[in-house]
Write an enzyme that holds these catalytic residues in place. Structure first.
Site, PDB file in Angstrom:
ATOM      1  N   HIS A   6       0.840  -1.213   0.000  1.00 36.17           N
ATOM      2  CA  HIS A   6       0.000   0.000   0.000  1.00 36.17           C
ATOM      3  C   HIS A   6       0.870   1.257   0.000  1.00 36.17           C
ATOM      4  O   HIS A   6       2.066   1.200   0.243  1.00 36.17           O
ATOM      5  CB  HIS A   6      -0.938   0.018   1.210  1.00 36.17           C
ATOM      6  N   ARG A  10      -1.652  10.854   4.882  1.00 34.10           N
ATOM      7  CA  ARG A  10      -2.326  11.378   6.060  1.00 34.10           C
ATOM      8  C   ARG A  10      -3.445  12.301   5.599  1.00 34.10           C
ATOM      9  O   ARG A  10      -3.268  13.069   4.650  1.00 34.10           O
ATOM     10  CB  ARG A  10      -1.319  12.132   6.945  1.00 34.10           C
ATOM     11  N   GLU A  56      -3.671   3.432   2.199  1.00 36.55           N
ATOM     12  CA  GLU A  56      -3.885   3.488   3.657  1.00 36.55           C
ATOM     13  C   GLU A  56      -4.057   4.949   4.034  1.00 36.55           C
ATOM     14  O   GLU A  56      -3.133   5.767   3.813  1.00 36.55           O
ATOM     15  CB  GLU A  56      -2.661   2.898   4.381  1.00 36.55           C
ATOM     16  N   ASN A  60      -5.031  11.368  12.018  1.00 35.35           N
ATOM     17  CA  ASN A  60      -4.570  11.652  13.377  1.00 35.35           C
ATOM     18  C   ASN A  60      -5.628  12.485  14.066  1.00 35.35           C
ATOM     19  O   ASN A  60      -5.981  13.569  13.588  1.00 35.35           O
ATOM     20  CB  ASN A  60      -3.233  12.420  13.334  1.00 35.35           C
ATOM     21  N   HIS A  80       4.059   6.771   3.622  1.00 33.92           N
ATOM     22  CA  HIS A  80       5.054   5.757   3.252  1.00 33.92           C
ATOM     23  C   HIS A  80       4.538   4.855   2.129  1.00 33.92           C
ATOM     24  O   HIS A  80       3.352   4.822   1.841  1.00 33.92           O
ATOM     25  CB  HIS A  80       5.431   4.882   4.457  1.00 33.92           C
ATOM     26  N   GLU A 123       7.840   1.323   4.496  1.00 33.54           N
ATOM     27  CA  GLU A 123       7.479   0.342   5.536  1.00 33.54           C
ATOM     28  C   GLU A 123       7.757  -1.046   4.988  1.00 33.54           C
ATOM     29  O   GLU A 123       7.384  -1.359   3.848  1.00 33.54           O
ATOM     30  CB  GLU A 123       5.987   0.488   5.856  1.00 33.54           C
TER      31      GLU A 123
HETATM   32  C1  LIG Z   1      -0.617  -0.799   9.448  1.00 37.02           C
HETATM   33  C2  LIG Z   1       0.688  -0.339   8.841  1.00 37.02           C
HETATM   34  O1  LIG Z   1       0.595  -0.397   7.445  1.00 37.02           O
HETATM   35  C3  LIG Z   1       1.060   1.047   9.196  1.00 37.02           C
HETATM   36  O2  LIG Z   1       1.467   1.800   8.334  1.00 37.02           O
HETATM   37  S1  LIG Z   1       0.997   1.542  10.860  1.00 37.02           S
HETATM   38  C4  LIG Z   1       2.458   2.583  10.876  1.00 37.02           C
HETATM   39  C5  LIG Z   1       2.446   3.668  11.890  1.00 37.02           C
HETATM   40  N1  LIG Z   1       1.353   4.593  11.682  1.00 37.02           N
HETATM   41  C6  LIG Z   1       1.081   5.498  12.614  1.00 37.02           C
HETATM   42  O3  LIG Z   1       1.690   5.568  13.669  1.00 37.02           O
HETATM   43  C7  LIG Z   1      -0.047   6.447  12.244  1.00 37.02           C
HETATM   44  C8  LIG Z   1      -0.095   7.658  13.145  1.00 37.02           C
HETATM   45  C9  LIG Z   1       1.141   8.552  13.125  1.00 37.02           C
HETATM   46  N2  LIG Z   1       0.908   9.691  13.984  1.00 37.02           N
HETATM   47  C10 LIG Z   1       1.442   9.057  11.683  1.00 37.02           C
HETATM   48  O4  LIG Z   1       0.918  10.123  11.315  1.00 37.02           O
HETATM   49  O5  LIG Z   1       2.172   8.330  10.975  1.00 37.02           O
HETATM   50  C11 LIG Z   1       3.758   4.405  11.784  1.00 37.02           C
HETATM   51  O6  LIG Z   1       4.751   3.915  12.281  1.00 37.02           O
HETATM   52  N3  LIG Z   1       3.764   5.543  11.041  1.00 37.02           N
HETATM   53  C12 LIG Z   1       5.045   6.239  10.803  1.00 37.02           C
HETATM   54  C13 LIG Z   1       5.300   6.322   9.314  1.00 37.02           C
HETATM   55  O7  LIG Z   1       6.454   6.631   8.951  1.00 37.02           O
HETATM   56  O8  LIG Z   1       4.356   6.088   8.537  1.00 37.02           O
HETATM   57 NI    NI Z   2       1.372   1.236   6.305  1.00 39.68          NI
END
Ligand SMILES: C[C@@H](O)C(=O)SC[C@H](NC(=O)CC[C@H](N)C(=O)O)C(=O)NCC(=O)O
Ligand code: NI
Length: 145
Positions: A6, A10, A56, A60, A80, A123
């Protein structure tokens, strides 16, 4: 074999964004509220692309006092790219050996984050979950977004 999963963006208005992508033909596949992190993840996909090529959405939540969210990826709308890998430790070792920083190490044997040469967050998700192992198990994050 590595597999694209994916792209994460945001969003400030999750429902308006879901409605926008529905106009293009995507559908909501799943949604998670993460209380601890105060955010909601919504996954969208084109019919037949579920689990194959998704978007995705990360929403927030506003801080408890209604102000801007404290933790929103440094204000970046683009979050990402995500890939599933065969062996997250081997992949991270290959990247580290080539001089890249694994800013979110795979401590849990499942998820890691690395940045591209221009700082695009990628990711890495392990297919399944590996047993924690050194040096990753106790390595600290060296940055977030
Ligand atoms: C489920 C998996 O695909 C994810 O991407 S969860 C990753 C995680 N996301 C968050 O913490 C969302 C909230 C955060 N405040 C944000 O805006 O990213 C994460 O580690 N995100 C950091 C990133 O670099 O995407
Ligand atoms: Ni993700």
């Amino acid at each position: 074999m590595v597999k694209y999963l994916h792209s994460m963006i945001r969003v400030s208005d999750p429902d308006a964004t879901v409605d926008f992508f529905k106009l293009i033909g995507l559908e909501e596949v799943r949604r998670f509220d993460v209380e601890a992190g105060r955010f909601t993840l919504i996954f969208l996909a084109a019919p037949g692309q579920e689990g194959v090529a998704e978007v995705e959405l990360t929403y927030n939540w506003p801080a408890e006092d209604g102000s801007d969210p404290e933790d929103y990826g440094g204000g970046r709308n683009f979050g990402h790219l995500a890939y599933r890998v065969e062996d997250i430790y081997e992949t991270c070792l290959r990247l580290a050996d080539a001089g890249h920083t694994i800013h979110r190490p795979p401590r849990d044997g499942h998820m890691a984050f690395v940045k591209s040469p221009d700082g695009i967050s990628v990711e890495l998700l392990q297919d399944g979950k590996l047993e924690p192992k050194e040096p990753w198990a106790n390595m600290e994050n060296t940055g977030s977004w």
